[in-house]
Motif scaffolding. Structure first.
Motif, PDB file in Angstrom:
ATOM      1  N   TRP A   3       0.906  -1.239   0.114  1.00 34.57           N
ATOM      2  CA  TRP A   3       0.052   0.076   0.000  1.00 34.57           C
ATOM      3  C   TRP A   3       1.158   1.532  -0.159  1.00 34.57           C
ATOM      4  N   SER A   4       0.612   2.157  -0.965  1.00 36.08           N
ATOM      5  CA  SER A   4       1.426   3.338  -0.971  1.00 36.08           C
ATOM      6  C   SER A   4       0.407   4.505  -0.858  1.00 36.08           C
ATOM      7  N   TYR A   5       1.194   5.534  -0.288  1.00 37.01           N
ATOM      8  CA  TYR A   5       0.490   7.026  -0.206  1.00 37.01           C
ATOM      9  C   TYR A   5       1.309   7.708  -1.139  1.00 37.01           C
ATOM     10  N   SER A   6       0.986   7.856  -2.610  1.00 40.81           N
ATOM     11  CA  SER A   6       1.854   8.108  -3.354  1.00 40.81           C
ATOM     12  C   SER A   6       1.039   8.784  -4.552  1.00 40.81           C
ATOM     13  N   ALA A   7       1.419   9.784  -5.322  1.00 32.85           N
ATOM     14  CA  ALA A   7       0.912  10.321  -6.449  1.00 32.85           C
ATOM     15  C   ALA A   7       1.373   9.807  -7.750  1.00 32.85           C
ATOM     16  N   CYS A   8       2.338   9.013  -7.543  1.00 33.74           N
ATOM     17  CA  CYS A   8       3.407   8.558  -8.713  1.00 33.74           C
ATOM     18  C   CYS A   8       3.488   6.832  -8.401  1.00 33.74           C
ATOM     19  N   ALA A   9       3.748   6.341  -9.406  1.00 37.90           N
ATOM     20  CA  ALA A   9       3.934   4.440  -9.195  1.00 37.90           C
ATOM     21  C   ALA A   9       5.343   4.513  -8.564  1.00 37.90           C
ATOM     22  N   PRO A  10       5.376   3.678  -7.486  1.00 41.09           N
ATOM     23  CA  PRO A  10       6.664   3.074  -7.221  1.00 41.09           C
ATOM     24  C   PRO A  10       7.303   2.148  -8.028  1.00 41.09           C
ATOM     25  N   THR A  11       8.381   1.683  -7.758  1.00 41.14           N
ATOM     26  CA  THR A  11       9.209   0.346  -8.209  1.00 41.14           C
ATOM     27  C   THR A  11       9.691  -0.522  -7.034  1.00 41.14           C
ATOM     28  N   LEU A  12       9.639  -1.749  -7.393  1.00 42.06           N
ATOM     29  CA  LEU A  12      10.058  -2.767  -6.313  1.00 42.06           C
ATOM     30  C   LEU A  12      11.468  -3.549  -7.140  1.00 42.06           C
ATOM     31  N   SER A  13      12.413  -3.800  -6.400  1.00 39.45           N
ATOM     32  CA  SER A  13      13.495  -4.499  -6.858  1.00 39.45           C
ATOM     33  C   SER A  13      14.033  -5.277  -5.541  1.00 39.45           C
ATOM     34  N   ASP A  14      14.882  -6.289  -5.878  1.00 34.12           N
ATOM     35  CA  ASP A  14      15.469  -6.890  -4.754  1.00 34.12           C
ATOM     36  C   ASP A  14      17.068  -7.375  -5.098  1.00 34.12           C
ATOM     37  N   THR A  15      17.633  -8.027  -4.030  1.00 31.00           N
ATOM     38  CA  THR A  15      18.813  -8.293  -4.319  1.00 31.00           C
ATOM     39  C   THR A  15      19.151  -9.667  -4.881  1.00 31.00           C
ATOM     40  N   ARG A  16      18.311 -10.491  -5.485  1.00 32.65           N
ATOM     41  CA  ARG A  16      18.148 -11.721  -5.956  1.00 32.65           C
ATOM     42  C   ARG A  16      17.754 -11.250  -7.452  1.00 32.65           C
ATOM     43  N   GLY A  17      17.378 -10.204  -8.013  1.00 31.07           N
ATOM     44  CA  GLY A  17      17.319  -9.996  -9.413  1.00 31.07           C
ATOM     45  C   GLY A  17      16.029 -10.231  -9.637  1.00 31.07           C
ATOM     46  N   ASN A  18      15.121 -10.522  -9.017  1.00 34.24           N
ATOM     47  CA  ASN A  18      13.629 -10.864  -9.247  1.00 34.24           C
ATOM     48  C   ASN A  18      12.908  -9.666 -10.307  1.00 34.24           C
ATOM     49  N   THR A  19      12.014 -10.113 -11.180  1.00 37.12           N
ATOM     50  CA  THR A  19      11.098  -9.124 -11.732  1.00 37.12           C
ATOM     51  C   THR A  19       9.911  -8.944 -11.180  1.00 37.12           C
ATOM     52  N   PRO A  42       8.541 -16.696 -12.047  1.00 34.62           N
ATOM     53  CA  PRO A  42       9.105 -17.654 -10.860  1.00 34.62           C
ATOM     54  C   PRO A  42      10.283 -16.906 -10.024  1.00 34.62           C
ATOM     55  N   VAL A  43      10.326 -17.245  -8.797  1.00 40.27           N
ATOM     56  CA  VAL A  43      11.635 -16.597  -7.864  1.00 40.27           C
ATOM     57  C   VAL A  43      12.821 -17.121  -8.647  1.00 40.27           C
ATOM     58  N   THR A  44      13.774 -16.010  -8.869  1.00 44.73           N
ATOM     59  CA  THR A  44      15.019 -16.440  -9.659  1.00 44.73           C
ATOM     60  C   THR A  44      15.962 -17.382  -8.699  1.00 44.73           C
ATOM     61  N   SER A  45      15.995 -17.155  -7.611  1.00 50.13           N
ATOM     62  CA  SER A  45      16.989 -17.959  -6.630  1.00 50.13           C
ATOM     63  C   SER A  45      16.570 -17.929  -5.058  1.00 50.13           C
ATOM     64  N   SER A  46      16.617 -18.987  -4.303  1.00 50.65           N
ATOM     65  CA  SER A  46      16.620 -18.854  -3.214  1.00 50.65           C
ATOM     66  C   SER A  46      17.481 -18.368  -2.291  1.00 50.65           C
ATOM     67  N   GLY A  47      17.214 -17.945  -0.793  1.00 44.19           N
ATOM     68  CA  GLY A  47      18.195 -17.570  -0.055  1.00 44.19           C
ATOM     69  C   GLY A  47      17.912 -16.307   0.474  1.00 44.19           C
ATOM     70  N   ALA A  48      18.584 -15.438   1.334  1.00 44.78           N
ATOM     71  CA  ALA A  48      18.426 -14.309   1.946  1.00 44.78           C
ATOM     72  C   ALA A  48      18.277 -13.252   0.677  1.00 44.78           C
ATOM     73  N   ASN A  49      17.072 -12.226   0.901  1.00 43.25           N
ATOM     74  CA  ASN A  49      16.601 -11.477  -0.120  1.00 43.25           C
ATOM     75  C   ASN A  49      16.426 -10.151   0.644  1.00 43.25           C
ATOM     76  N   THR A  50      16.885  -8.893   0.010  1.00 42.57           N
ATOM     77  CA  THR A  50      16.286  -7.684   0.478  1.00 42.57           C
ATOM     78  C   THR A  50      15.614  -7.019  -0.720  1.00 42.57           C
ATOM     79  N   LEU A  51      14.364  -6.736  -0.202  1.00 45.04           N
ATOM     80  CA  LEU A  51      13.332  -5.902  -0.933  1.00 45.04           C
ATOM     81  C   LEU A  51      13.231  -4.364  -0.885  1.00 45.04           C
ATOM     82  N   THR A  52      13.423  -3.532  -1.809  1.00 46.91           N
ATOM     83  CA  THR A  52      13.602  -2.480  -2.114  1.00 46.91           C
ATOM     84  C   THR A  52      12.401  -1.614  -2.618  1.00 46.91           C
ATOM     85  N   LEU A  53      11.703  -0.592  -2.115  1.00 47.80           N
ATOM     86  CA  LEU A  53      10.884   0.165  -2.414  1.00 47.80           C
ATOM     87  C   LEU A  53      11.114   1.376  -2.971  1.00 47.80           C
TER      88      LEU A  53
END
Length: 181
Positions: A3-19, A42-53
């Motif tokens: 849920w975002s409180y925003s007038a523009c679309a956010p993007t998501l990325s992670d340290t595993r390179g998922n789309t 599908p998830v590209t690989s398993s393990g620790a992952n950091t999601l960035t908004l």
């Protein structure tokens, strides 16, 4: 899901390179509030992952992250939205075409409310402004996820529903973040 409180679309990325694929946005009638829904498969690989908004304007207020195992390789089937002004709140009618489909109901508001899962649904995540519920549907056909939601005369509740195709489904973990300005 977020849920975002925003007038523009956010993007998501992670340290595993998922789309991440955005599957829906529900804009609110009040202020610049919007609810954006994403999935990765599908998830590209398993393990620790950091999601960035990342949001170029506005700010995120809260974000839900939940992970499921056993979905098909291309799991997203359909989604719908509905705006509610009284309880019960509905997420939007959708149709499952495969037994064992994962059905999600997501509800959110700009103000504090109490949400309770609808009949046949299990609450996965909840905070003071949002709730995510789920059901693995044993039959095919139409369904409209619902929630009992406490009264609030100032804002409407946005609902969003989504269907994902099965293989063998089980929840792996769930995390709820609440970020305030």
């Amino acid at each position: 899901l977020m849920w975002s409180y925003s007038a523009c679309a956010p993007t998501l990325s992670d340290t595993r390179g998922n789309t991440y694929t955005q599957v829906g946005t529900v804009s609110k009638n009040t202020a610049t509030s919007s609810y954006d829904y994403w999935f990765v498969a599908p998830v590209t690989s398993s393990g620790a992952n950091t999601l960035t908004l990342n949001a170029s304007c506005g700010s995120a207020r809260s974000m839900f992250i939940t992970e499921y195992a056993g979905l098909s390789a291309n799991p997203f089937v359909s989604n719908n939205t509905q705006t509610n002004s009284s309880s019960p709140c509905y997420a939007g009618s959708i149709t499952t075409t495969t037994k064992g489909s994962l059905v999600l109901g997501m509800f959110g508001d700009s103000a504090s409310r109490t949400f309770t899962s609808g009949s046949g649904f299990t609450e996965r995540l909840k905070n003071q402004v949002s709730m995510l519920e789920e059901q693995v549907k044993s039959s095919t056909g139409a369904i409209n996820p619902s929630s009992t939601c406490s009264a609030n005369t100032k804002y409407e509740v946005s609902g969003h529903s989504a269907v994902f195709s099965p293989a063998v489904i089980s929840a792996i973990f769930s995390v709820c973040f609440v970020l305030c300005n």
